[in-house]
Design a protein around this motif. Structure first.
Motif, PDB file in Angstrom:
ATOM      1  N   PRO A  97       0.810  -1.213   0.000  1.00  0.00           N
ATOM      2  CA  PRO A  97       0.000   0.000   0.000  1.00  0.00           C
ATOM      3  C   PRO A  97       0.846   1.267   0.000  1.00  0.00           C
ATOM      4  N   PRO A  98       0.519   2.259  -0.847  1.00  0.00           N
ATOM      5  CA  PRO A  98       1.150   3.575  -0.762  1.00  0.00           C
ATOM      6  C   PRO A  98       0.353   4.418   0.238  1.00  0.00           C
ATOM      7  N   GLY A  99       0.182   5.668  -0.050  1.00  0.00           N
ATOM      8  CA  GLY A  99      -0.703   6.486   0.764  1.00  0.00           C
ATOM      9  C   GLY A  99      -2.118   6.413   0.229  1.00  0.00           C
ATOM     10  N   ALA A 100      -2.993   7.239   0.784  1.00  0.00           N
ATOM     11  CA  ALA A 100      -4.357   7.339   0.269  1.00  0.00           C
ATOM     12  C   ALA A 100      -4.307   7.902  -1.157  1.00  0.00           C
ATOM     13  N   VAL A 101      -5.434   7.867  -1.837  1.00  0.00           N
ATOM     14  CA  VAL A 101      -5.470   8.259  -3.250  1.00  0.00           C
ATOM     15  C   VAL A 101      -4.892   9.656  -3.449  1.00  0.00           C
ATOM     16  N   THR A 102      -5.360  10.631  -2.672  1.00  0.00           N
ATOM     17  CA  THR A 102      -4.919  12.013  -2.887  1.00  0.00           C
ATOM     18  C   THR A 102      -3.512  12.271  -2.357  1.00  0.00           C
ATOM     19  N   GLN A 103      -2.937  11.277  -1.662  1.00  0.00           N
ATOM     20  CA  GLN A 103      -1.572  11.406  -1.169  1.00  0.00           C
ATOM     21  C   GLN A 103      -0.582  10.606  -2.018  1.00  0.00           C
ATOM     22  N   SER A 104      -1.074   9.968  -3.059  1.00  0.00           N
ATOM     23  CA  SER A 104      -0.238   9.125  -3.909  1.00  0.00           C
ATOM     24  C   SER A 104       0.143   9.861  -5.186  1.00  0.00           C
ATOM     25  N   SER A 105       1.143   9.333  -5.846  1.00  0.00           N
ATOM     26  CA  SER A 105       1.618   9.936  -7.084  1.00  0.00           C
ATOM     27  C   SER A 105       1.129   9.132  -8.285  1.00  0.00           C
ATOM     28  N   LEU A 106       1.297   9.714  -9.448  1.00  0.00           N
ATOM     29  CA  LEU A 106       0.982   8.983 -10.670  1.00  0.00           C
ATOM     30  C   LEU A 106       1.885   7.756 -10.790  1.00  0.00           C
ATOM     31  N   ALA A 107       3.099   7.868 -10.286  1.00  0.00           N
ATOM     32  CA  ALA A 107       4.020   6.730 -10.299  1.00  0.00           C
ATOM     33  C   ALA A 107       3.478   5.574  -9.451  1.00  0.00           C
ATOM     34  N   ASP A 108       2.809   5.902  -8.326  1.00  0.00           N
ATOM     35  CA  ASP A 108       2.195   4.863  -7.499  1.00  0.00           C
ATOM     36  C   ASP A 108       1.113   4.113  -8.278  1.00  0.00           C
ATOM     37  N   LEU A 109       0.329   4.862  -9.042  1.00  0.00           N
ATOM     38  CA  LEU A 109      -0.714   4.245  -9.865  1.00  0.00           C
ATOM     39  C   LEU A 109      -0.094   3.327 -10.910  1.00  0.00           C
ATOM     40  N   HIS A 110       0.916   3.823 -11.614  1.00  0.00           N
ATOM     41  CA  HIS A 110       1.578   3.024 -12.646  1.00  0.00           C
ATOM     42  C   HIS A 110       2.221   1.778 -12.036  1.00  0.00           C
ATOM     43  N   SER A 111       2.811   1.936 -10.857  1.00  0.00           N
ATOM     44  CA  SER A 111       3.465   0.820 -10.185  1.00  0.00           C
ATOM     45  C   SER A 111       2.460  -0.264  -9.814  1.00  0.00           C
ATOM     46  N   ALA A 112       1.290   0.153  -9.334  1.00  0.00           N
ATOM     47  CA  ALA A 112       0.254  -0.821  -8.946  1.00  0.00           C
ATOM     48  C   ALA A 112      -0.192  -1.646 -10.138  1.00  0.00           C
ATOM     49  N   LEU A 113      -0.367  -0.996 -11.270  1.00  0.00           N
ATOM     50  CA  LEU A 113      -0.836  -1.700 -12.460  1.00  0.00           C
ATOM     51  C   LEU A 113       0.284  -2.498 -13.125  1.00  0.00           C
ATOM     52  N   ALA A 114       1.526  -2.175 -12.829  1.00  0.00           N
ATOM     53  CA  ALA A 114       2.664  -2.882 -13.429  1.00  0.00           C
ATOM     54  C   ALA A 114       2.998  -4.167 -12.693  1.00  0.00           C
ATOM     55  N   GLU A 115       2.491  -4.331 -11.480  1.00  0.00           N
ATOM     56  CA  GLU A 115       2.758  -5.522 -10.684  1.00  0.00           C
ATOM     57  C   GLU A 115       1.600  -6.497 -10.817  1.00  0.00           C
ATOM     58  N   GLY A 116       1.812  -7.572 -11.536  1.00  0.00           N
ATOM     59  CA  GLY A 116       0.806  -8.635 -11.577  1.00  0.00           C
ATOM     60  C   GLY A 116      -0.038  -8.679 -12.820  1.00  0.00           C
ATOM     61  N   LEU A 117      -0.684  -7.583 -13.172  1.00  0.00           N
ATOM     62  CA  LEU A 117      -1.598  -7.595 -14.305  1.00  0.00           C
ATOM     63  C   LEU A 117      -0.882  -7.896 -15.626  1.00  0.00           C
ATOM     64  N   PRO A 118       0.208  -7.201 -15.969  1.00  0.00           N
ATOM     65  CA  PRO A 118       0.904  -7.540 -17.217  1.00  0.00           C
ATOM     66  C   PRO A 118       1.448  -8.969 -17.211  1.00  0.00           C
ATOM     67  N   GLN A 119       1.928  -9.429 -16.044  1.00  0.00           N
ATOM     68  CA  GLN A 119       2.477 -10.773 -15.949  1.00  0.00           C
ATOM     69  C   GLN A 119       1.394 -11.826 -16.183  1.00  0.00           C
ATOM     70  N   LEU A 120       0.243 -11.620 -15.587  1.00  0.00           N
ATOM     71  CA  LEU A 120      -0.859 -12.557 -15.791  1.00  0.00           C
ATOM     72  C   LEU A 120      -1.320 -12.545 -17.247  1.00  0.00           C
ATOM     73  N   PHE A 121      -1.370 -11.366 -17.827  1.00  0.00           N
ATOM     74  CA  PHE A 121      -1.719 -11.231 -19.241  1.00  0.00           C
ATOM     75  C   PHE A 121      -0.771 -12.042 -20.113  1.00  0.00           C
ATOM     76  N   LEU A 122       0.529 -11.931 -19.851  1.00  0.00           N
ATOM     77  CA  LEU A 122       1.529 -12.634 -20.656  1.00  0.00           C
ATOM     78  C   LEU A 122       1.453 -14.146 -20.445  1.00  0.00           C
ATOM     79  N   ILE A 123       1.233 -14.576 -19.209  1.00  0.00           N
ATOM     80  CA  ILE A 123       1.087 -16.014 -18.927  1.00  0.00           C
ATOM     81  C   ILE A 123      -0.117 -16.576 -19.674  1.00  0.00           C
ATOM     82  N   ALA A 124      -1.242 -15.877 -19.592  1.00  0.00           N
ATOM     83  CA  ALA A 124      -2.461 -16.346 -20.264  1.00  0.00           C
ATOM     84  C   ALA A 124      -2.257 -16.402 -21.769  1.00  0.00           C
ATOM     85  N   ARG A 125      -1.650 -15.373 -22.324  1.00  0.00           N
ATOM     86  CA  ARG A 125      -1.484 -15.317 -23.779  1.00  0.00           C
ATOM     87  C   ARG A 125      -0.524 -16.389 -24.281  1.00  0.00           C
TER      88      ARG A 125
END
Length: 247
Positions: A97-125
């Motif tokens: 967990p980072p901070g709350a939404v308004t206390q987080s950065s755009l980098a935090d958002l990108h980091s959250a989506l970069a962990e797990g989702l792309p890997q699962l996508f690649l495994i499935a494909r």
């Protein structure tokens, strides 16, 4: 149903949930390919499971198309002509967990989506085409109960990530509706402790992963397909284990 002669590949096998799935399928007599990024952790898993005679360790990554293809080739080499029957993908549904939404950065958002989702996508494909047209095959994804609730302001990235994993599941279900593979998602909303423990990563008393692992076996034994199977209470697990296998 006997798993003797069946091949199960577990991605994220050294994680808390993946280790439970590995242990459960080994106890059923399956040949298990445990995939992880670090050999030391895989060797630690081998020492902890209850039966390891049919366990094969494969180190690999799924962070890009190229390395995922190489991983597939390494698994094929390990299997020496045998085909994969069941896949469990337990990658990337936990988050820091980072901070709350308004206390987080755009980098935090990108980091959250970069962990797990792309890997699962690649495994499935990469791996679904190899099993989707064979009777009796299954592909089980894992997501977390944070998909449906955000328990604290700083857990919002966990809610985002797990909701996205469920969305990816729905996309795959739609794509595979006429194929033979049974694809499901086990959405785990309870705390899970490691093979040798009784507390989860937050230090809360939790259900041992050996019990969660049995649910993956039941899914492989049963007939469910195209579902997000929610586990929200510890006491739900024993009955769910029976009903999934009988369905």
């Amino acid at each position: 149903m006997s798993f003797s002669g069946k091949v199960v590949v577990v991605f994220g096998a050294t994680g808390v949930v993946g280790s439970g799935a590995t242990n459960a399928f080994l106890n059923e007599g399956a040949t298990v390919i445990a995939v992880g990024r670090e050999l030391k952790k895989l060797e630690g898993l081998k020492a902890k499971v209850e039966k390891n005679a049919n366990l094969h360790l494969v180190t690999g990554d799924y962070s890009s198309e190229e390395v995922t293809k190489k991983l597939h080739e390494d698994i094929k080499a390990t299997l020496a002509g045998k085909e994969i029957d069941h896949i469990v993908s337990s990658v990337g549904f936990l988050t820091t967990p980072p901070g709350a939404v308004t206390q987080s950065s755009l980098a935090d958002l990108h980091s959250a989506l970069a962990e797990g989702l792309p890997q699962l996508f690649l495994i499935a494909r990469e791996f679904l085409p190899a099993i989707k047209n064979r009777e009796g095959t299954t592909f089980t994804l894992v997501s977390g109960g944070f998909a449906y609730a955000c328990p604290a302001p700083n857990f919002w990235t966990g809610t985002l990530k797990n909701a996205a994993l469920n969305a990816l599941t729905l996309g795959l279900v739609t794509e595979l509706k006429d194929d033979k593979v049974r694809l499901n998602n086990l959405c785990i909303g309870v705390g899970v402790a490691p093979l040798d423990g009784d507390k989860n990563q937050f230090g809360w008393p939790s259900l041992n992963t050996k019990e969660i692992g049995k649910l993956f076996v039941s899914i492989a034994k049963g007939t469910k397909r195209g579902e997000i199977i929610n586990v929200q209470k510890n006491e739900q697990v024993p009955e769910l284990e029976k009903s999934l296998a009988a369905h």
